[in-house]
Design an enzyme around this catalytic site. Sequence first.
Site, short mmCIF file in Angstrom:
data_model
loop_
_atom_site.label_atom_id
_atom_site.label_comp_id
_atom_site.label_asym_id
_atom_site.label_seq_id
_atom_site.Cartn_x
_atom_site.Cartn_y
_atom_site.Cartn_z
N SER A 277 0.96 -1.20 -0.15
CA SER A 277 -0.03 0.00 0.03
C SER A 277 0.76 1.42 -0.01
O SER A 277 2.34 1.02 0.15
CB SER A 277 -1.08 0.03 1.30
N LYS A 278 0.33 2.41 0.07
CA LYS A 278 1.01 3.46 -0.23
C LYS A 278 2.10 3.73 0.96
O LYS A 278 2.99 4.36 0.79
CB LYS A 278 0.06 4.80 -0.07
N ARG A 279 1.64 3.00 2.20
CA ARG A 279 2.53 3.13 3.28
C ARG A 279 4.02 2.59 3.04
O ARG A 279 4.78 3.07 3.65
CB ARG A 279 1.84 2.21 4.23
N HIS A 280 4.01 1.74 2.01
CA HIS A 280 5.29 1.23 1.57
C HIS A 280 6.14 2.21 0.76
O HIS A 280 7.24 1.74 0.28
CB HIS A 280 5.18 -0.08 1.01
N GLY A 281 5.53 3.28 0.30
CA GLY A 281 6.11 4.31 -0.80
C GLY A 281 5.34 4.28 -1.89
O GLY A 281 4.22 4.27 -1.97
#
Length: 522
Positions: A277-281
């Site tokens: 997800s966006k959390r990962h970049g």
Amino acid sequence: MLNLRRGNSTEGSNPSLSAFFICGGIVFVEPGEKVRVRFAPSPTGYLHVGGARTAIFNWLFAKKYGGNFLLRIEDTDAARSGEDMVAAILDGMSWLGLDWDDDVVFQSKRLEVYDEFVNQLIDCGRAYKCYCTKDEIEANRQLAKSENRDYRYNHDRRCNHLTQSEIQTYDKAEMPYAVRLLLPEGKTKFVDAVYGEITVEHSQLDDFIIRRSDGYPTYHLAVVVDDHEMQISHILRGDDHLSNTPKHIQIYHALGWDLPKYCHLPLILGKDKQRLSKRHGATAIGEYEKAGYLSVAMLNFLTLLGWSSGDDRELFSRDELVDTFSEKGIQKKSAVFDEKKLEWMNGQYLNALEQSEFYQLVTAQLLNTNAIDELFISKDSAYLRRMSELIQPRIKRLSEIGEMTGYFFKDPESYDQKALNKHWKAADQITRFEQIQQRLGTIALFSIEEIEAVIRGYAEELQVGAGKILQPLRLAVTGIAATPGMFEIMELLGKDTVLRRLQAAISYLKKNPVSSSTINAA
Ligand code: GLU
């Protein structure tokens, strides 16, 4: 949550369970079968890594079997779909080189077609109008919860028991209604190319909605109607859709249509093994284009997310991917998105480019960031070509070019502080620079060989390794700690520039001695 019973001969940790399934070996493409696949993104976001991987697998699969690859934009959710998203999806596909056949199909333009089939299902008794309001359904859900029961609409199917006259009265009063598929008793069984045979008891499903009360079809209905009308033979999509497949199959059955074959692709996880997800970049493909990745590297990297050629090979050209890809290599195990690996792969592609091709990319990037102008290119192309040759073996992303080449155009305005504390701490550093400056100044032909002879000779005299001379020199001449070979750089910059930069470093050190206190403070 649906309870999908999945089978796989190779992962038989539970033998009683694996006995349910035909293991592996479905004939996914019959000899002579016409392959037609599609990528069907919902434009509620940009083209992301998972979507791009699905598109790539479909594209490669179509290429392998000489079939067609179609593109359908699933934009029936008008509130969440945007034209800019559609444009970004098409741009992302073009960047990756995923060309599609025929015109793009937009679901929003096909509402009448969906209506026709919904009405057909109502007329033949396979679907019914449901006038229950959200509040009524919620109240029933709460009641079931308070009585510790599961809630499903088909427990009482209230609206399926309305009389014709009740329906007429509601319709006359223009009461809004959704349309639900009438699910038969029994179970749905299907074989997935990756997951094997899957069985779902209908007691686990519900009479799901196929057209909402706002008149829009649900995803389930639209996807089946379109896949049928577009004559899709095989559906390759993310395994987040696995639990939707029994519902789709029920719609196919209700409409009397043949089923496509299914292949659900493994999840993509971040390095922490959580769903990507966006959390990962960055997850949008466009961000990778901007960050300086080559499309072929991205294509190669994404193809390896959940697919293997079976021999640990990792680098493939576009044509090699087309030749090697097979649905048989699709893995069941979730794939991990490792950005470091992508960076490595991109570096491999950049290093392998023809020098002239890399030079074009370098100049385009420098023009883009206004580091140089056209005039510079026409006057100093030999200089730029040599610079481009020097950085090519070290580069991982095109976006690094600016930062890697600044010192080829400008004297350093500052020095990397960490490198300074490490490399300029010799008590006689100023004297060393002065002596190097003096010796380099005597070279007539400022060539790699001559420069190297001077530097190595000086290191021998001081009885230190050449690195002890070169690292401080690198910082003085470039301002940074890591660069291509110093002899090559100095030759290219030329004697005047090197001597001037050494003088600037000497002046700097005179004003800012590197004392042990600054070192400790750093
Ligand atoms: N529109 C769906 C999505 O973006 C894909 C539907 C499908 O492939 O069946 O997830």
